[in-house]
Scaffold this motif. Sequence first.
Motif, PDB file in Angstrom:
ATOM      1  N   LEU A 227      -6.639   3.741 -16.578  1.00  0.00           N
ATOM      2  CA  LEU A 227      -6.923   2.929 -15.380  1.00  0.00           C
ATOM      3  C   LEU A 227      -6.557   1.469 -15.623  1.00  0.00           C
ATOM      4  CD1 LEU A 227     -10.304   4.317 -14.009  1.00  0.00           C
ATOM      5  CD2 LEU A 227      -8.215   3.989 -12.695  1.00  0.00           C
ATOM      6  N   ASP A 228      -6.883   0.979 -16.799  1.00  0.00           N
ATOM      7  CA  ASP A 228      -6.525  -0.408 -17.138  1.00  0.00           C
ATOM      8  C   ASP A 228      -5.011  -0.601 -17.085  1.00  0.00           C
ATOM      9  OD1 ASP A 228      -9.166  -0.978 -17.543  1.00  0.00           O
ATOM     10  OD2 ASP A 228      -9.075  -0.989 -19.722  1.00  0.00           O
ATOM     11  N   ILE A 229      -4.305   0.327 -17.707  1.00  0.00           N
ATOM     12  CA  ILE A 229      -2.833   0.213 -17.747  1.00  0.00           C
ATOM     13  C   ILE A 229      -2.263   0.281 -16.332  1.00  0.00           C
ATOM     14  CG2 ILE A 229      -0.709   1.395 -18.467  1.00  0.00           C
ATOM     15  CD1 ILE A 229      -2.196   2.210 -21.050  1.00  0.00           C
ATOM     16  N   ALA A 230      -2.724   1.263 -15.549  1.00  0.00           N
ATOM     17  CA  ALA A 230      -2.198   1.435 -14.188  1.00  0.00           C
ATOM     18  C   ALA A 230      -2.504   0.198 -13.337  1.00  0.00           C
ATOM     19  CB  ALA A 230      -2.794   2.689 -13.552  1.00  0.00           C
ATOM     20  N   GLN A 231      -3.697  -0.325 -13.480  1.00  0.00           N
ATOM     21  CA  GLN A 231      -4.059  -1.544 -12.726  1.00  0.00           C
ATOM     22  C   GLN A 231      -3.110  -2.686 -13.093  1.00  0.00           C
ATOM     23  OE1 GLN A 231      -8.100  -2.927 -13.390  1.00  0.00           O
ATOM     24  NE2 GLN A 231      -7.549  -4.991 -12.768  1.00  0.00           N
ATOM     25  N   ASP A 232      -2.912  -2.871 -14.395  1.00  0.00           N
ATOM     26  CA  ASP A 232      -2.025  -3.950 -14.849  1.00  0.00           C
ATOM     27  C   ASP A 232      -0.605  -3.766 -14.316  1.00  0.00           C
ATOM     28  OD1 ASP A 232      -4.128  -4.985 -16.189  1.00  0.00           O
ATOM     29  OD2 ASP A 232      -3.464  -4.416 -18.187  1.00  0.00           O
ATOM     30  N   VAL A 233      -0.151  -2.522 -14.298  1.00  0.00           N
ATOM     31  CA  VAL A 233       1.222  -2.256 -13.844  1.00  0.00           C
ATOM     32  C   VAL A 233       1.381  -2.639 -12.375  1.00  0.00           C
ATOM     33  CG1 VAL A 233       2.866  -0.402 -13.302  1.00  0.00           C
ATOM     34  CG2 VAL A 233       1.752  -0.462 -15.540  1.00  0.00           C
ATOM     35  N   PHE A 234       0.412  -2.258 -11.542  1.00  0.00           N
ATOM     36  CA  PHE A 234       0.550  -2.578 -10.115  1.00  0.00           C
ATOM     37  C   PHE A 234       0.378  -4.081  -9.855  1.00  0.00           C
ATOM     38  CE2 PHE A 234      -0.052   2.026  -9.558  1.00  0.00           C
ATOM     39  CZ  PHE A 234       1.024   2.265  -8.715  1.00  0.00           C
ATOM     40  N   LEU A 235      -0.451  -4.724 -10.626  1.00  0.00           N
ATOM     41  CA  LEU A 235      -0.583  -6.179 -10.462  1.00  0.00           C
ATOM     42  C   LEU A 235       0.699  -6.884 -10.893  1.00  0.00           C
ATOM     43  CD1 LEU A 235      -4.262  -6.738 -11.667  1.00  0.00           C
ATOM     44  CD2 LEU A 235      -3.394  -6.829  -9.331  1.00  0.00           C
TER      45      LEU A 235
ATOM     46  N   LEU B  16       8.239  -0.950 -16.423  1.00  0.00           N
ATOM     47  CA  LEU B  16       6.974  -1.700 -16.452  1.00  0.00           C
ATOM     48  C   LEU B  16       5.862  -0.846 -17.072  1.00  0.00           C
ATOM     49  CD1 LEU B  16       6.675  -3.432 -12.913  1.00  0.00           C
ATOM     50  CD2 LEU B  16       7.333  -4.468 -15.083  1.00  0.00           C
ATOM     51  N   VAL B  17       5.808   0.420 -16.678  1.00  0.00           N
ATOM     52  CA  VAL B  17       4.754   1.313 -17.188  1.00  0.00           C
ATOM     53  C   VAL B  17       4.909   1.506 -18.695  1.00  0.00           C
ATOM     54  CG1 VAL B  17       3.651   3.566 -16.974  1.00  0.00           C
ATOM     55  CG2 VAL B  17       4.747   2.551 -14.982  1.00  0.00           C
ATOM     56  N   VAL B  18       6.133   1.808 -19.094  1.00  0.00           N
ATOM     57  CA  VAL B  18       6.390   2.068 -20.518  1.00  0.00           C
ATOM     58  C   VAL B  18       6.056   0.830 -21.347  1.00  0.00           C
ATOM     59  CG1 VAL B  18       8.256   2.429 -22.189  1.00  0.00           C
ATOM     60  CG2 VAL B  18       8.088   3.887 -20.164  1.00  0.00           C
ATOM     61  N   ASN B  19       6.507  -0.327 -20.876  1.00  0.00           N
ATOM     62  CA  ASN B  19       6.235  -1.555 -21.638  1.00  0.00           C
ATOM     63  C   ASN B  19       4.733  -1.822 -21.745  1.00  0.00           C
ATOM     64  OD1 ASN B  19       8.902  -2.039 -22.147  1.00  0.00           O
ATOM     65  ND2 ASN B  19       9.198  -3.387 -20.381  1.00  0.00           N
ATOM     66  N   ARG B  20       4.042  -1.566 -20.654  1.00  0.00           N
ATOM     67  CA  ARG B  20       2.591  -1.814 -20.675  1.00  0.00           C
ATOM     68  C   ARG B  20       1.896  -0.833 -21.626  1.00  0.00           C
ATOM     69  NH1 ARG B  20      -0.852  -4.078 -21.868  1.00  0.00           N
ATOM     70  NH2 ARG B  20      -2.844  -4.447 -20.848  1.00  0.00           N
ATOM     71  N   CYS B  21       2.347   0.419 -21.610  1.00  0.00           N
ATOM     72  CA  CYS B  21       1.769   1.425 -22.526  1.00  0.00           C
ATOM     73  C   CYS B  21       1.991   1.004 -23.977  1.00  0.00           C
ATOM     74  CB  CYS B  21       2.411   2.793 -22.309  1.00  0.00           C
ATOM     75  SG  CYS B  21       1.839   3.662 -20.848  1.00  0.00           S
TER      76      CYS B  21
ATOM     77  N   ARG C  72       0.845  -1.199   0.000  1.00  0.00           N
ATOM     78  CA  ARG C  72       0.000   0.000   0.000  1.00  0.00           C
ATOM     79  C   ARG C  72       0.884   1.254   0.000  1.00  0.00           C
ATOM     80  NH1 ARG C  72      -5.643   1.660   0.521  1.00  0.00           N
ATOM     81  NH2 ARG C  72      -5.374   3.813  -0.095  1.00  0.00           N
ATOM     82  N   VAL C  73       1.964   1.219   0.779  1.00  0.00           N
ATOM     83  CA  VAL C  73       2.885   2.362   0.826  1.00  0.00           C
ATOM     84  C   VAL C  73       3.495   2.602  -0.561  1.00  0.00           C
ATOM     85  CG1 VAL C  73       5.102   3.188   1.755  1.00  0.00           C
ATOM     86  CG2 VAL C  73       3.441   2.097   3.278  1.00  0.00           C
ATOM     87  N   LEU C  74       3.893   1.508  -1.175  1.00  0.00           N
ATOM     88  CA  LEU C  74       4.483   1.594  -2.516  1.00  0.00           C
ATOM     89  C   LEU C  74       3.454   2.160  -3.513  1.00  0.00           C
ATOM     90  CD1 LEU C  74       7.327   0.697  -3.317  1.00  0.00           C
ATOM     91  CD2 LEU C  74       6.345  -1.416  -4.183  1.00  0.00           C
ATOM     92  N   PHE C  75       2.243   1.668  -3.389  1.00  0.00           N
ATOM     93  CA  PHE C  75       1.167   2.121  -4.284  1.00  0.00           C
ATOM     94  C   PHE C  75       0.924   3.620  -4.094  1.00  0.00           C
ATOM     95  CE2 PHE C  75      -3.292   3.191  -4.891  1.00  0.00           C
ATOM     96  CZ  PHE C  75      -3.532   2.730  -6.176  1.00  0.00           C
ATOM     97  N   GLU C  76       0.801   4.037  -2.843  1.00  0.00           N
ATOM     98  CA  GLU C  76       0.546   5.451  -2.553  1.00  0.00           C
ATOM     99  C   GLU C  76       1.663   6.333  -3.116  1.00  0.00           C
ATOM    100  OE1 GLU C  76      -2.042   6.827  -1.268  1.00  0.00           O
ATOM    101  OE2 GLU C  76      -3.137   5.097  -0.475  1.00  0.00           O
ATOM    102  N   ALA C  77       2.866   5.813  -3.059  1.00  0.00           N
ATOM    103  CA  ALA C  77       4.020   6.604  -3.504  1.00  0.00           C
ATOM    104  C   ALA C  77       4.042   6.786  -5.014  1.00  0.00           C
ATOM    105  CB  ALA C  77       5.312   5.940  -3.037  1.00  0.00           C
ATOM    106  N   TYR C  78       3.543   5.793  -5.735  1.00  0.00           N
ATOM    107  CA  TYR C  78       3.742   5.839  -7.195  1.00  0.00           C
ATOM    108  C   TYR C  78       2.450   5.871  -8.018  1.00  0.00           C
ATOM    109  CZ  TYR C  78       8.626   5.065  -6.294  1.00  0.00           C
ATOM    110  OH  TYR C  78       9.911   5.223  -5.862  1.00  0.00           O
ATOM    111  N   GLN C  79       1.308   5.841  -7.367  1.00  0.00           N
ATOM    112  CA  GLN C  79       0.065   5.743  -8.136  1.00  0.00           C
ATOM    113  C   GLN C  79      -0.127   6.929  -9.094  1.00  0.00           C
ATOM    114  OE1 GLN C  79      -3.611   6.143  -6.007  1.00  0.00           O
ATOM    115  NE2 GLN C  79      -2.740   7.371  -4.370  1.00  0.00           N
TER     116      GLN C  79
ATOM    117  N   LYS D 273       2.140   8.900 -10.460  1.00  0.00           N
ATOM    118  CA  LYS D 273       3.106   8.852 -11.565  1.00  0.00           C
ATOM    119  C   LYS D 273       2.670   7.827 -12.618  1.00  0.00           C
ATOM    120  CE  LYS D 273       7.319  10.207  -9.108  1.00  0.00           C
ATOM    121  NZ  LYS D 273       7.822  11.201 -10.083  1.00  0.00           N
ATOM    122  N   VAL D 274       2.327   6.635 -12.139  1.00  0.00           N
ATOM    123  CA  VAL D 274       1.944   5.567 -13.065  1.00  0.00           C
ATOM    124  C   VAL D 274       0.694   5.971 -13.848  1.00  0.00           C
ATOM    125  CG1 VAL D 274       1.092   3.180 -13.198  1.00  0.00           C
ATOM    126  CG2 VAL D 274       3.005   3.747 -11.689  1.00  0.00           C
TER     127      VAL D 274
END
Lengths: 166, 186
Positions: B48-56, B78-83, B23-30, B32-33
């Motif tokens: 939202l789909d991309i961000a969800q996939d990245v955090f999973l 991870l974000v760039v690759n998913r995009c 959760r801390v990690l998520f809060e820190a980067y949500q 940006k992602v």
Amino acid sequence: MNKNWLGPLLDRNLRPVAAPEELWERVCDPRPRPKPVLRLRLALAMIAAVATAWALHPRTASFDSQGASEMRAWVMDRTGLDVPLSPAAPIRLCGSTAFGNGSAEIRYKLRDREARILVAKAERYTQSHEFVSRTSSILRGQSYTVSGLDAQTACILCHVDPPAMN
Amino acid sequence: MVLEGLDFEIIHACRRGEADAFRVLFEAYQDKVYSIALRYSGDRTTALDIAQDVFLKLLSSMQDFRGEAGFESWLYRLVVNRCLDYHRRSRRIRVMVEDALSAFTAPRETALHDLLRSEVEEQVQRSIDRLAPEQRIVVVLRYTEGMSYDQIAEILGCSMGTVASRLNRAHKALEKRLAPLRRMYE
């Protein structure tokens, strides 16, 4: 490289935004969502449905011809009405219009007088001419309403010898 | 909040499966992602789909993070690759579908609504959407995240010269498309 105006424009309009609250919920409870391919299929199906509805939507169309058999076929094709126009009739055909509601208008001239006859499905079926008024008659499930001439005169569209009026 | 440097404690806690740490990690980067996904895709649902996939993906592949590179760089990758992956799969047909649909649908937004939604931002986003994927991601990392050329190069796994070249081409294209807005920012 970067023009002076473009950098600030991009900085301002591509600035970071806050993630929506629902993101955490989605990460905690990943809901199944349609795959992109499925979404595209749905969208394509929707387009196909709209395009089909558009194509099938009844619209007004006109046809200019002096040929009786040609015009009969066109009206039949567009409206399902069979108007047995006679090639031997002493009239000059000008054209016809098919309307979205399934009726058709045929334009013609008789001794230089312009006339129009509106043909539509009738509510009742009669084997021979049934004159409803001086401008309307019913025959074989189709109603004929003429403007410019009387209904009996319109009969010569299909009959060289028009029937006697009731 | 962004984790300063490599916070091994948080990373290790995540690896041990501690939900609070994630959760801390998520809060820190949500933000940006999500911002990168939104600016890249130009669409909230897709973002939202991309961000969800990245955090999973982050959650499932935390074991793979060895710490040789910075955590942020790894996450950005991870974000760039998913995009780019999302883009490759769907963009061409999506654009075609959207174009076709627009021919059948009446304009949905009033002039007032347009104004409220910031016409300029829309216009910029539309221009970004038309860039080639490799140019678009560079523009987003540069202007949304404010990254330097070498940071972008590290994330994309290419040279700084390549980054500069892509950015230069993107700038030229955007200059043409956004020329009507020039007066506002000169």
